[in-house]
Design a protein around this motif. Structure first.
Motif, PDB file in Angstrom:
ATOM      1  N   GLY A 121      26.491 -26.394 -23.653  1.00  0.00           N
ATOM      2  CA  GLY A 121      25.329 -26.922 -22.959  1.00  0.00           C
ATOM      3  C   GLY A 121      24.496 -25.880 -22.237  1.00  0.00           C
ATOM      4  N   LEU A 122      24.555 -24.647 -22.687  1.00  0.00           N
ATOM      5  CA  LEU A 122      23.764 -23.588 -22.041  1.00  0.00           C
ATOM      6  C   LEU A 122      22.315 -23.656 -22.500  1.00  0.00           C
ATOM      7  CD1 LEU A 122      26.346 -20.668 -22.246  1.00  0.00           C
ATOM      8  CD2 LEU A 122      25.838 -22.154 -20.304  1.00  0.00           C
ATOM      9  N   ARG A 123      21.427 -23.188 -21.634  1.00  0.00           N
ATOM     10  CA  ARG A 123      19.995 -23.214 -21.924  1.00  0.00           C
ATOM     11  C   ARG A 123      19.383 -21.831 -22.069  1.00  0.00           C
ATOM     12  NH1 ARG A 123      20.945 -26.392 -17.706  1.00  0.00           N
ATOM     13  NH2 ARG A 123      19.772 -25.080 -16.270  1.00  0.00           N
ATOM     14  N   ARG A 124      20.131 -20.800 -21.619  1.00  0.00           N
ATOM     15  CA  ARG A 124      19.568 -19.442 -21.678  1.00  0.00           C
ATOM     16  C   ARG A 124      20.713 -18.440 -21.758  1.00  0.00           C
ATOM     17  NH1 ARG A 124      17.710 -15.134 -18.120  1.00  0.00           N
ATOM     18  NH2 ARG A 124      18.881 -16.057 -16.416  1.00  0.00           N
ATOM     19  N   LEU A 125      20.516 -17.418 -22.594  1.00  0.00           N
ATOM     20  CA  LEU A 125      21.455 -16.306 -22.673  1.00  0.00           C
ATOM     21  C   LEU A 125      20.725 -15.015 -22.354  1.00  0.00           C
ATOM     22  CD1 LEU A 125      23.430 -17.088 -25.966  1.00  0.00           C
ATOM     23  CD2 LEU A 125      24.082 -17.614 -23.603  1.00  0.00           C
ATOM     24  N   THR A 126      21.425 -14.108 -21.706  1.00  0.00           N
ATOM     25  CA  THR A 126      20.929 -12.755 -21.494  1.00  0.00           C
ATOM     26  C   THR A 126      21.897 -11.804 -22.178  1.00  0.00           C
ATOM     27  OG1 THR A 126      22.144 -12.492 -19.414  1.00  0.00           O
ATOM     28  CG2 THR A 126      19.881 -13.350 -19.276  1.00  0.00           C
ATOM     29  N   ALA A 127      21.434 -10.609 -22.461  1.00  0.00           N
ATOM     30  CA  ALA A 127      22.276  -9.589 -23.085  1.00  0.00           C
ATOM     31  C   ALA A 127      21.695  -8.229 -22.768  1.00  0.00           C
ATOM     32  CB  ALA A 127      22.351  -9.792 -24.591  1.00  0.00           C
ATOM     33  N   GLY A 128      22.544  -7.243 -22.789  1.00  0.00           N
ATOM     34  CA  GLY A 128      22.094  -5.879 -22.567  1.00  0.00           C
ATOM     35  C   GLY A 128      22.734  -4.953 -23.575  1.00  0.00           C
ATOM     36  N   ALA A 129      22.119  -3.799 -23.736  1.00  0.00           N
ATOM     37  CA  ALA A 129      22.653  -2.784 -24.646  1.00  0.00           C
ATOM     38  C   ALA A 129      22.204  -1.418 -24.154  1.00  0.00           C
ATOM     39  CB  ALA A 129      22.145  -3.013 -26.070  1.00  0.00           C
ATOM     40  N   ALA A 130      22.989  -0.423 -24.479  1.00  0.00           N
ATOM     41  CA  ALA A 130      22.584   0.945 -24.171  1.00  0.00           C
ATOM     42  C   ALA A 130      21.344   1.285 -24.993  1.00  0.00           C
ATOM     43  CB  ALA A 130      23.712   1.912 -24.492  1.00  0.00           C
ATOM     44  N   GLN A 131      20.426   2.033 -24.393  1.00  0.00           N
ATOM     45  CA  GLN A 131      19.217   2.415 -25.126  1.00  0.00           C
ATOM     46  C   GLN A 131      19.546   3.199 -26.389  1.00  0.00           C
ATOM     47  OE1 GLN A 131      16.169   4.295 -22.798  1.00  0.00           O
ATOM     48  NE2 GLN A 131      15.863   2.504 -21.515  1.00  0.00           N
ATOM     49  N   VAL A 132      20.650   3.923 -26.388  1.00  0.00           N
ATOM     50  CA  VAL A 132      21.019   4.707 -27.572  1.00  0.00           C
ATOM     51  C   VAL A 132      21.659   3.848 -28.654  1.00  0.00           C
ATOM     52  CG1 VAL A 132      21.302   6.846 -26.253  1.00  0.00           C
ATOM     53  CG2 VAL A 132      23.278   5.350 -26.627  1.00  0.00           C
ATOM     54  N   ASN A 133      21.998   2.616 -28.344  1.00  0.00           N
ATOM     55  CA  ASN A 133      22.685   1.750 -29.293  1.00  0.00           C
ATOM     56  C   ASN A 133      21.677   0.874 -30.042  1.00  0.00           C
ATOM     57  OD1 ASN A 133      24.441   0.141 -30.705  1.00  0.00           O
ATOM     58  ND2 ASN A 133      25.730  -0.365 -28.955  1.00  0.00           N
ATOM     59  N   TRP A 137      20.594  -3.434 -30.462  1.00  0.00           N
ATOM     60  CA  TRP A 137      19.257  -4.027 -30.281  1.00  0.00           C
ATOM     61  C   TRP A 137      18.910  -4.852 -31.505  1.00  0.00           C
ATOM     62  CZ3 TRP A 137      15.132   0.232 -29.162  1.00  0.00           C
ATOM     63  CH2 TRP A 137      15.543   1.071 -28.117  1.00  0.00           C
ATOM     64  N   THR A 138      19.158  -4.270 -32.670  1.00  0.00           N
ATOM     65  CA  THR A 138      18.813  -4.926 -33.924  1.00  0.00           C
ATOM     66  C   THR A 138      19.534  -6.261 -34.052  1.00  0.00           C
ATOM     67  OG1 THR A 138      18.444  -2.774 -34.941  1.00  0.00           O
ATOM     68  CG2 THR A 138      18.757  -4.629 -36.431  1.00  0.00           C
ATOM     69  N   VAL A 139      20.825  -6.287 -33.720  1.00  0.00           N
ATOM     70  CA  VAL A 139      21.596  -7.530 -33.771  1.00  0.00           C
ATOM     71  C   VAL A 139      20.953  -8.575 -32.871  1.00  0.00           C
ATOM     72  CG1 VAL A 139      23.791  -8.588 -33.090  1.00  0.00           C
ATOM     73  CG2 VAL A 139      23.781  -6.461 -34.417  1.00  0.00           C
ATOM     74  N   LEU A 140      20.664  -8.201 -31.629  1.00  0.00           N
ATOM     75  CA  LEU A 140      20.081  -9.151 -30.679  1.00  0.00           C
ATOM     76  C   LEU A 140      18.729  -9.664 -31.171  1.00  0.00           C
ATOM     77  CD1 LEU A 140      21.102  -7.326 -27.399  1.00  0.00           C
ATOM     78  CD2 LEU A 140      22.050  -9.475 -28.283  1.00  0.00           C
ATOM     79  N   GLU A 141      17.893  -8.780 -31.667  1.00  0.00           N
ATOM     80  CA  GLU A 141      16.573  -9.191 -32.138  1.00  0.00           C
ATOM     81  C   GLU A 141      16.671 -10.088 -33.370  1.00  0.00           C
ATOM     82  OE1 GLU A 141      14.447  -5.459 -32.372  1.00  0.00           O
ATOM     83  OE2 GLU A 141      14.421  -5.282 -30.173  1.00  0.00           O
ATOM     84  N   ARG A 142      17.600  -9.790 -34.275  1.00  0.00           N
ATOM     85  CA  ARG A 142      17.791 -10.646 -35.457  1.00  0.00           C
ATOM     86  C   ARG A 142      18.277 -12.034 -35.067  1.00  0.00           C
ATOM     87  NH1 ARG A 142      20.558  -6.242 -39.535  1.00  0.00           N
ATOM     88  NH2 ARG A 142      18.599  -5.252 -40.142  1.00  0.00           N
ATOM     89  N   ALA A 143      18.972 -12.120 -33.948  1.00  0.00           N
ATOM     90  CA  ALA A 143      19.478 -13.417 -33.471  1.00  0.00           C
ATOM     91  C   ALA A 143      18.457 -14.149 -32.614  1.00  0.00           C
ATOM     92  CB  ALA A 143      20.776 -13.211 -32.690  1.00  0.00           C
TER      93      ALA A 143
END
Length: 167
Positions: A121-133, A137-143
């Motif tokens: 029942g969640l409405r929002r997710l946050t995530a972080g990644a190292a700038q070098v990783n 980023w690509t995984v998060l953006e594809r999702a």
């Protein structure tokens, strides 16, 4: 939940995963430390106690921990929703080095997004990644996550958000 194209299941973490999870963390420690802070020797020395504490947090609904498991029982990834509060949680994930580059991270994140919305029942997710990783980023953006901020410092980070409304 079976991720058929990858031959693994996404399972809610239980005490039965302990040995396979510890092996996963040990086997990939150096690999993980290249892009995220190392868990430290204390984590491995007190793994059982830490696992039980995490399972207690999960039972209270504070966090939702998941593992990616191969048919033979090996853990090849973790996908976690932590700090659940007010319909929001932070997503974190890590995969074994030997299974990266095949789309498994993207499939796992997409699956956990659906679970977060429909089962938790969640409405929002946050995530972080190292700038070098950049792979993360690509995984998060594809999702479907959107970049919302970048930070500087010892380990520069990027921050992402995803609205689960309407999923």
């Amino acid at each position: 939940m079976l991720l058929p194209e990858h031959g693994v299941t996404l399972e809610r973490l239980t005490a039965d995963h302990a040995d396979a999870l510890l092996a996963f963390e040990r086997d990939n420690r150096k690999y993980f430390a290249a892009s995220i802070a190392d868990r430290g020797d204390e984590f491995f020395a007190h793994f059982t106690e830490i696992l039980h504490a995490r399972l207690a947090e999960q039972a209270e609904g504070i966090c939702h921990f998941h593992v990616l498991v191969e048919p033979a029982g090996a853990v090849v990834g973790r996908v976690n929703l932590i700090d659940v509060e007010n319909g929001s949680a932070e997503l974190g994930y890590r995969l074994a080095e030997r299974v990266t580059g095949r789309g498994l991270a993207t499939a796992a994140v997409r699956a956990i997004v659906r679970i977060a919305a429909k089962e938790y029942g969640l409405r929002r997710l946050t995530a972080g990644a190292a700038q070098v990783n950049v792979a993360s980023w690509t995984v998060l953006e594809r999702a479907g996550f959107e970049l919302v901020a970048t930070t500087t410092g010892e380990r520069p980070q990027v921050a992402y958000e995803l609205s689960l409304e309407g999923l």
